[in-house]
Scaffold this motif. Structure first.
Motif, PDB file in Angstrom:
ATOM      1  N   TYR A 165      92.529-128.326 -56.396  1.00 34.61           N
ATOM      2  CA  TYR A 165      91.849-127.041 -56.523  1.00 34.61           C
ATOM      3  C   TYR A 165      91.250-126.907 -57.911  1.00 34.61           C
ATOM      4  O   TYR A 165      91.956-127.016 -58.921  1.00 34.61           O
ATOM      5  CB  TYR A 165      92.826-125.900 -56.263  1.00 34.61           C
ATOM      6  N   ARG A 166      89.960-126.680 -57.961  1.00 41.20           N
ATOM      7  CA  ARG A 166      89.249-126.502 -59.224  1.00 41.20           C
ATOM      8  C   ARG A 166      88.672-125.086 -59.245  1.00 41.20           C
ATOM      9  O   ARG A 166      87.660-124.820 -58.586  1.00 41.20           O
ATOM     10  CB  ARG A 166      88.146-127.555 -59.365  1.00 41.20           C
ATOM     11  N   PRO A 167      89.298-124.178 -59.961  1.00 42.42           N
ATOM     12  CA  PRO A 167      88.856-122.773 -59.945  1.00 42.42           C
ATOM     13  C   PRO A 167      87.472-122.606 -60.551  1.00 42.42           C
ATOM     14  O   PRO A 167      87.024-123.416 -61.365  1.00 42.42           O
ATOM     15  CB  PRO A 167      89.931-122.064 -60.771  1.00 42.42           C
ATOM     16  N   ASP A 168      86.819-121.546 -60.160  1.00 45.96           N
ATOM     17  CA  ASP A 168      85.477-121.246 -60.644  1.00 45.96           C
ATOM     18  C   ASP A 168      85.586-120.501 -61.975  1.00 45.96           C
ATOM     19  O   ASP A 168      85.447-119.276 -62.037  1.00 45.96           O
ATOM     20  CB  ASP A 168      84.724-120.413 -59.599  1.00 45.96           C
ATOM     21  N   ASP A 196      81.043-125.386 -65.348  1.00 42.46           N
ATOM     22  CA  ASP A 196      80.039-126.357 -64.904  1.00 42.46           C
ATOM     23  C   ASP A 196      79.160-126.861 -66.047  1.00 42.46           C
ATOM     24  O   ASP A 196      78.628-127.975 -65.977  1.00 42.46           O
ATOM     25  CB  ASP A 196      79.153-125.737 -63.817  1.00 42.46           C
ATOM     26  N   SER A 197      79.004-126.046 -67.091  1.00 40.37           N
ATOM     27  CA  SER A 197      78.149-126.456 -68.202  1.00 40.37           C
ATOM     28  C   SER A 197      78.938-126.924 -69.423  1.00 40.37           C
ATOM     29  O   SER A 197      78.349-127.212 -70.474  1.00 40.37           O
ATOM     30  CB  SER A 197      77.228-125.290 -68.597  1.00 40.37           C
ATOM     31  N   PHE A 198      80.269-126.988 -69.302  1.00 35.88           N
ATOM     32  CA  PHE A 198      81.100-127.449 -70.419  1.00 35.88           C
ATOM     33  C   PHE A 198      80.724-128.884 -70.759  1.00 35.88           C
ATOM     34  O   PHE A 198      80.639-129.746 -69.868  1.00 35.88           O
ATOM     35  CB  PHE A 198      82.574-127.353 -70.018  1.00 35.88           C
ATOM     36  N   THR A 199      80.498-129.167 -72.037  1.00 34.25           N
ATOM     37  CA  THR A 199      80.027-130.490 -72.451  1.00 34.25           C
ATOM     38  C   THR A 199      81.156-131.453 -72.780  1.00 34.25           C
ATOM     39  O   THR A 199      80.900-132.630 -73.047  1.00 34.25           O
ATOM     40  CB  THR A 199      79.093-130.365 -73.665  1.00 34.25           C
TER      41      THR A 199
END
Length: 356
Positions: A139-142, A147-150
């Motif tokens: 499970y990968r929470p929103d 999504d934009s973490f570098t």
């Protein structure tokens, strides 16, 4: 191939179900997607140990070897499950990935399910048990900005050994047993923070010299329907602690902080507004049932959650589950809990079948 019982999944839940089913008169076919019968255990991180002692970590019919009061390692569990499978009187087929379970559109007792596997073969039976666990579906929470973490984003299922994180800044999302165990191991090589929505809740591993799992059974909390509210309190899963976990966190590495508000570029933004560069965000956020093969059957709620009562499907007579988290009790998804759940589910399903 026609059978009286098809079990999907050859890990601890499927193996326990196969053993119990033989005692109830079934002739099971067990389908396992991988090439082994150790379930997800070979893929867990290297240093994983059970949080229940060996005497409380056995499948039905086979005591766990070694020190009964010791806490088995990952590799010991793999060896145990492999030996257990070798001793089962069941048709175990590895490399058979179930892709779809179907039946006619009018659910009724006595009809048969058809289980299609990736190779194109199919198996039919009046009873099907989904025992696939959840490891293959992390499970990968929103999280805001994820999504934009570098930096690097990993799930706890990706973690193997701490040396790979030497000198890095790591934030772990989650405060359960795995999160704490991984965090403390990483702290010997990296700077680590546990980011949680609630304070960590520690439960002593042993009380008066006796493992807490025995007390849970003796008090009835193991199987009480209301125990989930008591044990979690709506504030996360308690962490079983021998005394070392709390002491290590008190040193400040790993530390615990309230959940960050968002990720921004290569930084986490903490609740006080400060930003801090982070190399790795590790999600110790659990798993969801891996039962996508039931999607077209109409047996699942939103998010692929099985519709069931105590492991017995509420939508399709003859369909059951073993190994779901909190399926019937605190121990349902563990080595010590799957046997009792398997017996409960198979007994109920057998009673519901029309007599010939």
């Amino acid at each position: 191939m026609d059978s009286d019982l098809v079990i999907i999944g050859g890990g601890q839940a499927g193996l326990a179900t196969a053993h119990v089913s033989r005692g109830l008169g079934f002739t099971p076919v067990l389908l396992e997607a991988s090439q082994s019968t150790a379930g997800s255990w070979p893929y867990y991180y290297d240093s994983l140990t059970l949080f229940s002692p060996a005497r409380r970590s056995a499948l039905p019919g086979a005591p766990f070897p070694g020190d009964p009061d010791g806490y088995p390692t990952r590799d010991e569990v793999v060896a145990y499950l492999t030996d257990y499978a070798g001793g089962l009187d069941a048709d175990i087929r590895t490399g058979y990935r179930a892709v779809k379970v179907a039946t006619d559109s009018n659910p009724r007792p006595g009809r048969r399910f058809e289980v299609a596997v990736e190779s194109g073969e199919s198996f039919t039976a009046p009873i099907v048990i989904a025992a696939t666990g959840a490891f293959s579906r992390p499970y990968r929470p929103d999280l805001a900005g994820l999504d934009s973490f570098t930096g690097t984003v990993l799930h706890s299922s990706d973690f193997r050994r701490p040396e790979e994180f030497a000198g890095r800044r790591v934030v772990i999302v989650g405060g359960g047993n795995s999160a704490v165990q991984i965090g403390i191991e990483l702290a010997g090589h990296a700077r680590v923070t546990l980011a949680t929505r609630h304070r960590l809740r520690f439960m002593p591993q042993r009380v008066l010299g006796v493992d807490m799992h025995l007390w849970l059974r003796r008090t009835g909390l193991d199987t009480a329907g209301w125990a989930r509210r008591l044990l979690t309190g709506g504030k996360g899963t308690p962490v079983f602690d021998t005394g070392t976990y709390r002491a290590q966190i008190a040193t400040g590495n790993p530390d615990r902080r309230p959940m960050f508000t968002r990720l921004d570029g290569d930084c986490v933004v903490w609740q006080d507004g400060t930003q801090e560069p982070v190399d790795v965000v590790l999600l110790a956020t659990g798993f969801r049932p891996s039962v996508g093969f039931l999607e077209e059957l109409g047996a699942l709620a939103e998010g692929d959650q099985p519709l069931h009562h105590g492991g017995v499907s509420t939508t399709h007579p003859g369909l059951g589950y073993v190994g779901l988290e909190w399926q019937r009790c605190f121990a349902s998804a563990t080595l010590r809990g799957v046997g009792a759940d398997a017996r409960h589910v198979l007994t109920r399903l057998r009673e519901s079948m029309p007599r010939r």
